[in-house]
Each structure stands twice: as structure tokens, then as C-alpha cells.
Design a protein around this motif. Structure first.
Motif, short mmCIF file in Angstrom:
data_model
loop_
_atom_site.label_atom_id
_atom_site.label_comp_id
_atom_site.label_asym_id
_atom_site.label_seq_id
_atom_site.Cartn_x
_atom_site.Cartn_y
_atom_site.Cartn_z
N ARG A 119 0.84 -1.19 0.00
CA ARG A 119 0.00 0.00 0.00
C ARG A 119 0.89 1.26 0.00
N VAL A 120 0.27 2.40 -0.32
CA VAL A 120 0.97 3.68 -0.39
C VAL A 120 0.41 4.59 0.70
N MET A 121 1.34 5.23 1.46
CA MET A 121 0.92 6.13 2.54
C MET A 121 0.27 7.39 1.96
N LYS A 122 -0.96 7.69 2.46
CA LYS A 122 -1.63 8.92 2.03
C LYS A 122 -1.23 10.11 2.88
N ARG A 123 -0.66 9.86 4.06
CA ARG A 123 -0.18 10.92 4.93
C ARG A 123 0.90 10.37 5.84
N ASN A 124 1.63 11.25 6.51
CA ASN A 124 2.69 10.82 7.40
C ASN A 124 2.11 10.10 8.62
N PHE A 125 2.83 9.11 9.15
CA PHE A 125 2.41 8.42 10.37
C PHE A 125 3.63 8.27 11.29
N PRO A 126 3.52 8.65 12.57
CA PRO A 126 2.36 9.37 13.12
C PRO A 126 2.44 10.84 12.75
N GLU A 127 1.30 11.53 12.76
CA GLU A 127 1.28 12.95 12.38
C GLU A 127 1.67 13.85 13.54
N GLU A 128 1.43 13.42 14.74
CA GLU A 128 1.73 14.24 15.90
C GLU A 128 2.55 13.42 16.87
N GLY A 129 2.96 14.07 17.95
CA GLY A 129 3.70 13.35 18.99
C GLY A 129 5.06 13.93 19.26
N GLY A 130 5.49 14.93 18.47
CA GLY A 130 6.75 15.60 18.75
C GLY A 130 7.94 14.98 18.04
N GLY A 131 7.81 13.76 17.51
CA GLY A 131 8.94 13.15 16.83
C GLY A 131 8.75 13.17 15.32
N ASP A 132 9.80 12.73 14.62
CA ASP A 132 9.72 12.65 13.18
C ASP A 132 8.81 11.50 12.77
N PRO A 133 8.06 11.65 11.67
CA PRO A 133 7.21 10.53 11.22
C PRO A 133 8.05 9.32 10.82
N VAL A 134 7.52 8.15 11.13
CA VAL A 134 8.20 6.91 10.77
C VAL A 134 7.92 6.55 9.33
N LEU A 135 6.67 6.70 8.92
CA LEU A 135 6.25 6.39 7.56
C LEU A 135 5.86 7.71 6.89
N LEU A 136 6.47 7.98 5.72
CA LEU A 136 6.28 9.25 5.05
C LEU A 136 5.22 9.16 3.97
N LYS A 137 4.56 10.26 3.72
CA LYS A 137 3.56 10.34 2.66
C LYS A 137 4.18 9.95 1.32
N GLY A 138 3.46 9.10 0.54
CA GLY A 138 3.95 8.65 -0.76
C GLY A 138 4.85 7.44 -0.70
#
Length: 913
Positions: free
Chosen positions: A851-870
Motif C-alpha cells: 500500500r501507499v501512505m496517504k499521509r505521514n504516520f504518526p502525524e503528531e507526537g513531537g517526533g519525526d514521522p516513521v512512515l512518510l507520505k507517498g
């Protein structure tokens, strides 16, 4: 690091650097604290820490980079000055090869988009990022000193109006075309060839006649370093392919030409029994090249092995020997590659013309990727052109000067100084470019300041003893006696490398910048450059400078004999000139790479050699820069081995000496590096003085200037500001001269005064505006209170008395009901088991799924996203959490909501239908 060393953010602070070791120590202290940018007044010093070794160095790769406040200040200052004055701005990066100029330029461009271009999510940014991704693969190669050496110089022209970016344009300067056919030992050809071999599918390899070929079997690649990271090359090739699609460039057309270039290297001509030459190992590769280029193998063979001559008006055809045929083959390979890159640049720029303003460079500068030349400035010019041909180039240059006042912000990333062994003509041109950039810096920072003080009788306590490199530039590029001009003359009389070297030694006997190598090679000479001594091998100087391809070969690609439209397009202007008159071919020659002048001398001969075109282009660029306000970023490499986090003091000190950083520090700390006209000074800083005290008359300009300085001193005393930099000034005949400390403090006071004034104006206006509206607001409020309806208290519905306590279900009834339906009050109802598949379009799709990420995950929480959009991810099953799926990424499992992902259109592994 030396114990007790402290960080110095600006090297001109008191107690700072007074010698080169101190500069190196201050830079080392910041390097150890992961601070790689240091100011020298308004000039920025950048140290490459090599944390991004192997990075493709594109706009896309900078999205995860940490934003630098130092670079952001440079961008803000350029945008501010351009907005306030309308004056063009140029951010000029200079330094040795491998010092991080390209990566820094991408960071600057990224931050320029953040400030004035809407950020990285805009279409303009995505388009520019795609263009740079394509150009990085086509224009970078591994050298001995730099694994990601950019062989294309960039001038990125950004039009900004009212602080908003509305147009970008890339001007490219391509020089190292010999690398296409011959790599130096331990170096590589251009990255795209290795990426293509790693990333093509089996079906594509068969179509391109590359099945069975590898880096070791292709002669243009096997002569250099054959080591390859296939996984990384495959990943970059996929990104390159996608970016071609973003630019709207047919992928198959480009790779057909690139495959033809690779296979041309395996076509080797040998002397035959008769007049014609033979092909070593058969004609299989020649037929493959012909098929890829859409021509017949017979016509391609004739184009490579025959030559038409015009002898006293009579056309004579002759057969070439094996050596000449092989040289023609290499010329064709270089022409195909250079013109393909030029076409891609043209296409990238054509899609970004959002306005109708004229460019700052010559009108044909975006026609191709090109060579460049010498220096021209208001203070000193060392331009050399080819005699009578200068008039044509001067008209182009004057046209550039006319349009140079158009407001723009330019980012210049040109060739860095190199010392390969052996060094060829391209390296001499590259080092001349580096010398020219150094001279441009010397002129703006040292020469203009010192000469202006001398002219206006200003005595400066600090004597800056900088090294002027004009003698070296004159040695290489002076009009008649320069090495490049002598090379043009030697080529016109069909001389030899030995005769050229002999004439150079006679002409420049006693020149301290020229020296003879210890090996006493008859085809070699040495030059003392500003950075180090370099020995050049002149064996191929004449052939490289000639830079021609015969019309016998060009006419092969005419549309009547070539069914590959892209190949015909590459030689479009030459074919148009060639077929404008009969007969064809008629013994004329064209430039291998597209020339800076599309005109042909009398419709026949090319107007310039490689070095003449080099002169014209660099001179044109510098005439544009002369009309811009420069902002300098001086780049240093931290070590010569590209080791991350290693600071080699000897290497850094050598560059500090070459770039004259210490001299810059001394000038900024104790000299007068800034000067302003009295009227300009008054207009900018008169807000520091009460309005009524200013005379505001033409003949009272100097008195107003002194009054501003008086209030400036009083302001510093009142707020008890002790500047860390010397604050001094001097009044000359036409200018006021300021130290860097005085300029900084004046700017700070100006900003504070404007901020206070803006706050006061806004407060007064808002109070007045509210008081003016208050009667109406008060009347409306009172009317609303008087007319507001009073809601009655809710009454119970008639005939529905409250339920009786006895009517409620008792515990016994509840137990009986649960027993009847088999329910257990102690545990909640079980969750239905997760299915091992999902349903899409009436089809069952099993796990794992792509599958393809539609948005960054996680979006919040203060850290960098683990999974990036696209990003593509692998879903291995359903999660126990409601509405979540299990995602396997880099050895870790994440619970991701299904809304964050969408199914990949095709190619999902594990699909069951």
C-alpha cells in the motif's frame, strides 16, 4: 580539539582569529558541536562534515535536512534587499571540489521556497526538484576527490516580486564532455550509466540491446572504476525515471540515446585490407547503435568513416583511417550525450515560464548546457576572445547587460578547484572558472574597499594584504598571449602538442605562475593556481578544443533517413542550416556540444572553439553578476577522505589560506568593508533622528549624516549596548565608510525603531478605528439585549408521569434474560475474528499487500514521522486494534489506521483473486 577552545559564531568578534591556526581552531570548535556554518561578518563559512556521503544531493533529498538559521539569514537578507531596492541579488558559493557547494545550494533553494515560494508542497517546487534529480544523475560523476562531483555548473535564477517567488530558471554550464568517452583511472563515468544498467528490467535491456552487457563489458565504463552499489543505483534510477515523467520527457527516447552512447564505445575500427576500415569483432554493436538511433547501419558506417572536403570549390570524398574513424565515433558519443542533457534542460525551463520577463543571461543561454569563460567586472577584465569574432559575442554580452537590471535572486554553484592526475583541458577550464570566482570575490571584498578608501583619503588602521590572482588569469586567458588563445591559434595552423608547449614556454618565459614539471615531460606544463600547483598534460588539448563533428555524420540524422524523431531533434539547428542549401554534405563542421551562438560563420563553419565558447559564457555570466548585490558562501571540505565527522586541520588550513579567510576576518573586524553614498545613508537611517532636526536639503546632506551618527552614538550609550565588534566610521568625499560592527548596530537600531513605530501606528489606528465604531457597536448591543426573547423554563409533557421505581428491571430478571440468550455479564461480547483478506472491487486480496501512505504516520507526537507520505509499505495483516492494519517497515511492526493508506494500483504481492 584543543582544550579550552570556545565556540565563536562570528570570527570577527574581539579575541577571535588573528592567524590561520586561530581560524581553524574556532572552526574546529564549532565543527565538534555539530555547527557547520560560521559567519565572517556578512560572509558565511560552510564546512562539509560528509554526513551525507552518497546522497543524491537534490532538492528532494534536502526535505529531511535540518534547516540552518545561518542559511536562512542569507536568504532573508537577499529577499529583503531585493524587495526594498528591486536590485538583483546573487548568492555565490565557492570552494574546492567536494566542499559541499551543491548540497548547500539545494538547502538555500529549499529555504528560498520556504520564505518566498510557498514551501515544498507547491507544484513549482516539485517540478524544480524533479529537474534537479534528473540533472544530478546526468551531470555528476565519481572523481578521486569527490564521489558525487558535480560536472555541471548551475546558476539558478529566481524571479521574486513583492517578496513572492513567481519564476525559476536553471542555467547550466556543461564542460566535462570528454568523461563520456574516457574516464581517468580510479574515476567513473556519469552516474546515469551505472544507474541505468542496474535499474533496467530484463525486457527493457533486450529492447535497448544491452542484454548480456555490464559495467565490465562496456568500454566507456570499464576503463575507470567498475565498483558499483547496484541496489542504490537501482533506487536512484527508479527516482530518475519518475522525475522524467514529471517533466514530460519520454523515458524510452532518452534511454535509447544513452544505450546508443554506451554501445558506441564497443565499436572499434581497425585498418582493413582495402581502402575501407574494418570493425573489430564484427558489426553487431554498430547495427545495435544504428537500430537505437533509427538509422541504417550502412549510413551510420559511412558517416563515421568518410569525410567530405571542399578543395577550391570542388567536393572531394575521402575514406578516414582507423584512428580518425574512432575519433569521429567518440565525437558522436559526446554529441549525443551533451545534446540530450541540453534538451532536458530546455524542457525543464520551458515548463516554468510563469512570467514574460526577459532573462538575465543572453537570450540563448537556456538553449543548452554549456561551457563558460572568463571574467569581466567594473574593476578589472581579463576577457579573451578570438580576434575578429569578438564583435558577435559582444553584441550578445551587451544585450545581457541591458537586461541585467531585472530583479532576481540567483544561486550560483560553479565548478570547484580540482587537481586530478593527469589534468586535461577541461580541468584547466574548471580551474580558470575557480580562479575567476576567486577574483570576483577579491574584487568585491578587498579591492573595492581598499581602493575606495585610498581614493577618498580614508586611512584604515588595518592593512589587508590579500593575494591578487589576476596574473594567473592573464596567463590562462589574456586576449593574445593567454594559454587558451595560443591554443586556438595552434589549432588553426594544425600544430602539435609539442609545438604548442614549446611556444608557451617561449612566450611566458620568466612568468612566475608557470613552471616546468620535474618529470620534464615534453607535453606537460604546470601552473601556480590560487589553491595549489597543478600539472597539465597537453596531449589531447588540440583535439578537445577543436570540438567538431562533420556534416557527413550530421546528415545521417535527417528526417528522410532517420525514423527516430528525438535523434533528429538533437541536431535540429545544424540540419536546418545544412539543408538550407545544396549540396549535402559539403564539407562543413559543427560543434559537438550546442554552441552559445547558433549562427554559423557564412553558414558553413562553427564560430567558436570549446575555449572561445567557454570565454563567452563565463564572461556573460559575470557581467550579469556584476549588476547584482553579491552574498558570499565560502565552502570548505573537512577532510580529503570523505570520512564523516573527521576534521583534518592541515586540509582546512590549506583551504583557509587559498580562500583568504584570515584576510577577510581582518578586514571585517578592523577595516571599512562597507561604504554608502551620503544620500543613501540618510535615506536609510534618518529614522534614528527626530524628524524636525533634519535639514533635508541637498547641500546639507553631510550635516544630516553627522547628526544621524551623533544620535546613533547617543542611542548606544542610552541602552548601554556594548558591541562585540569594533564600531567605527569615516567620512570620505562622496561616501561614508562603515566597519562591520557599525553596520550591524545601525541595522539593529533601525529594525527596533521600525518595529516600535509599526507597533505604535497599529495601536493608534486600532484605537481610533474602534472608538469610531463604538457608538454603533454599543447601540447594536443594547438593541440586541432589549429585543432578545426570554425562553420559558421547560415544562414536563402532560400525561407522562415519571416512571415508578418499582417498574425498573430487577437483577433477577436480568439474570433470566442473560441465561435465555447465553450472555455472560462478566465478559464483553467477543470481537469477530480478523479476516485473512480484504475486499476490493468484489475481489479478495490476501496478505501481504503493498500500500501507499496517504499521509505521514504518526502525524503528531513531537517526533519525526516513521512512515512518510507517498512511501510504499507492506501490510502483513489485520491488527487487533479496531480499524488498524499491521505494517512491517525496516524490521519493525506498526499499528496503522487503514485510512492512512491506499492500495497500490498494481503489482501487489500476495494478491488472490
Amino acid at each position: 580539539m584543543t582544550g579550552g577552545a570556545q565556540e565563536v559564531e562570528d570570527l570577527i568578534t574581539p579575541g577571535g582569529s588573528t592567524h590561520r591556526d586561530a581560524v581553524a581552531q574556532d572552526t574546529h570548535a564549532r565543527f565538534c558541536s555539530a555547527h557547520y556554518f560560521t559567519n565572517v561578518g556578512p560572509i558565511l563559512l560552510s564546512v562539509n562534515p560528509y554526513h551525507e556521503v552518497g546522497n543524491a544531493l537534490t532538492l528532494t533529498s534536502t526535505r529531511a535536512a535540518v534547516q540552518s538559521p545561518h542559511l536562512l539569514r542569507v536568504v532573508h537578507e537577499a529577499v529583503r534587499q531585493q524587495s526594498e531596492t528591486g536590485y538583483p541579488q546573487a548568492i555565490i558559493l565557492s570552494g574546492a571540489s567536494g566542499s559541499g557547494k551543491t548540497y548547500t545550494s539545494m538547502l538555500l533553494l529549499r529555504q528560498l521556497f520556504d520564505v518566498a515560494g510557498g514551501g515544498p508542497e507547491t507544484d513549482a517546487f516539485k517540478h524544480l526538484a524533479a529537474a534537479f534529480t534528473v540533472l544530478r544523475s546526468l551531470g555528476s560523476a565519481k572523481t578521486r576527490s569527490n564521489s558525487e562531483s558535480s560536472r555541471i555548473g548551475h546558476f539558478i535564477e529566481v524571479q521574486v516580486t513583492d517578496g513572492a517567488l513567481y519564476r525559476t530558471k536553471i542555467h547550466c554550464y556543461f564542460l566535462d564532455q570528454t568523461r563520456v568517452v574516457r574516464s581517468l583511472p580510479d574515476e567513473k563515468n556519469y552516474h546515469i550509466f551505472y544507474q541505468m544498467l542496474a535499474g533496467l528490467t530484463q525486457e527493457e535491456r533486450v529492447k535497448l540491446h544491452l542484454d548480456g552487457h555490464s559495467v565490465r563489458t562496456l568500454r566507456y565504463l570499464s576503463e575507470g572504476d567498475v565498483r558499483q552499489d547496484e541496489a542504490e543505483d537501482e533506487r536512484r534510477f527508479e527516482a530518475w525515471k519518475n522525475c522524467l515523467g514529471v517533466l514530460g520527457i519520454p523515458f524510452l527516447d532518452v534511454v535509447r540515446v544513452l544505450a546508443a552512447v554506451l554501445l558506441l564505445g564497443n565499436v572499434t575500427f581497425i585498418e582493413g585490407q582495402g581502402l575501407e576500415v574494418d570493425i573489430q569483432g564484427g558489426s553487431h554493436e554498430l547495427k545495435s547503435v544504428a537500430a537505437l538511433l533509427g538509422v541504417s547501419s550502412a549510413s551510420l558506417y559511412r558517416g563515421l568513416t568518410t569525410r567530405t572536403h571542399n578543395v577550391r570549390g570542388q567536393l572531394v570524398k575521402s575514406m578516414c583511417d582507423a584512428n580518425m574513424s574512432n575519433m569521429t565515433r567518440d565525437a558522436l558519443a559526446k554529441a549525443l550525450y551533451c545534446r540530450t542533457v541540453a534538451t532536458i534542460v530546455r524542457r525543464a525551463n520551458s515548463l516554468k515560464r510563469l512570467g514574460s520577463t526577459s532573462g538575465t543571461l543572453s537570450s540563448d543561454s537556456n538553449e543548452s548546457v554549456h561551457h563558460q569563460g572568463d571574467v569581466a567586472s567594473q574593476h578589472a577584465s581579463t576577457v579573451g576572445t578570438a580576434g575578429s569574432k569578438a564583435s558577435k559575442s559582444m553584441s550578445v554580452l551587451n544585450n545581457a547587460v541591458k537586461h541585467a537590471t531585472d530583479g532576481f535572486i540567483g544561486i550560483l554553484d560553479m565548478f570547484g578547484f580540482e587537481d586530478p592526475k593527469p589534468s586535461h583541458l577541461e580541468h584547466l577550464c574548471i580551474n580558470l572558472c575557480a580562479e575567476t570566482m576567486q577574483h570576483f570575490y577579491n574584487t568585491h571584498i578587498f579591492k573595492s574597499s581598499i581602493e575606495s578608501c585610498r581614493e577618498e583619503g580614508i586611512t584604515c588602521e588595518v592593512e589587508v594584504d590579500y593575494v591578487d590572482n589576476v596574473p594567473c588569469i592573464d596567463l590562462i586567458s589574456s586576449l593574445r598571449t593567454g594559454l587558451l588563445s595560443m591554443l586556438d591559434v595552434e589549432g588553426s595552423v594544425r600544430g602539435t602538442p609539442e609545438s604548442y608547449i614549446q611556444k608557451v614556454k617561449v612566450q611566458h618565459k620568466g612568468n612566475s605562475r608557470l613552471f616546468e614539471p620535474k618529470a620534464n615531460h615534453i607535453r606537460a606544463f604546470g601552473i601556480h593556481h590560487f589553491a595549489s600547483r597543478v600539472i597539465y598534460d597537453a596531449s589531447d588539448f588540440l583535439d578537445t578544443n577543436r570540438d567538431i563533428i562533420s556534416d557527413d555524420l550530421v546528415c545521417v540524422f535527417h528526417k528522410q533517413s532517420c525514423n527516430f524523431g528525438f535523434a533528429t531533434h538533437l541536431f535540429g539547428s545544424e540540419l536546418k542550416a545544412l539543408f538550407s542549401q545544396d549540396p549535402v554534405p559539403r564539407g562543413v563542421s559543427f560543434r559537438i556540444s550546442p554552441t552559445s551562438h547558433t549562427d554559423l560563420q557564412n553558414g558553413d563553419e562553427p564560430v567558436s572553439t570549446l575555449t572561445q565558447d567557454f570565454h563567452t559564457r563565463l564572461d556573460n555570466l559575470l557581467r550579469t553578476l556584476v549588476h547584482a548585490k553579491p552574498h558570499f558562501v565560502r565552502c570548505l571540505r573537512s577532510n580529503c577522505a570523505e570520512k564523516p565527522g573527521l576534521f583534518d586541520r592541515a586540509t582546512v588550513i590549506k583551504q583557509i589560506r587559498a580562500l583568504q579567510v584570515l584576510e577577510t576576518v581582518n578586514l571585517m573586524a578592523g577595516g571599512y568593508p562597507h561604504r554608502m553614498r551620503f544620500k543613501t545613508f540618510n535615506l536609510r537611517y534618518r529614522l534614528l533622528v527626530p524628524f524636525k532636526k533634519l535639514r533635508r536639503a541637498e547641500d546639507k546632506t553631510v550635516e544630516d549624516c553627522k547628526l544621524i551618527l551623533e544620535y546613533f552614538l547617543r542611542s548606544l550609550e542610552d541602552i548601554n549596548k556594548t558591541s562585540t565588534v569594533a564600531i567605527q566610521w569615516a567620512l570620505g568625499k562622496r561616501h561614508i565608510f562603515l566597519s562591520e560592527g557599525a553596520r550591524q548596530q545601525l541595522e539593529m537600531l533601525r529594525i527596533e525603531m521600525r518595529h516600535r513605530a509599526a507597533t505604535l501606528l497599529q495601536a493608534v489606528w486600532r484605537g481610533w478605528h474602534f472608538r469610531r465604531r463604538w457608538p454603533t457597536l454599543k447601540r447594536n448591543l443594547e438593541l440586541r439585549l432589549r429585543t432578545r426573547p426570554v425562553r420559558p423554563r421547560p415544562q414536563p409533557i402532560a400525561g407522562t408521569p415519571p416512571p415508578d421505581v418499582m417498574d425498573r428491571c430487577d437483577q433477577k430478571t436480568i439474570q433470566q434474560t442473560c441465561s435465555l440468550f447465553g450472555l455472560d455479564l462478566e465478559r464483553p461480547p467477543p470481537v469477530p475474528p480478523s479476516r485473512s483478506y480484504t475486499i476490493t472491487g468484489n475481489h479478495k486480496m490476501g496478505y501481504p499487500q503493498t500500500r501507499v501512505m496517504k499521509r505521514n504516520f504518526p502525524e503528531e507526537g513531537g517526533g519525526d514521522p516513521v512512515l512518510l507520505k507517498g512511501e510504499s509499505v507492506v501490510v502483513v495483516g489485520a491488527s487487533a486494534r479496531r480499524g488498524h492494519l499491521l505494517v512491517d517497515h525496516q524490521g519493525h511492526t506498526y499499528h496503522v489506521p487503514f485510512q492512512y493508506m491506499e492500495l497500490k494500483p498494481s503489482g501487489q504481492p500476495g494478491v488472490n483473486i
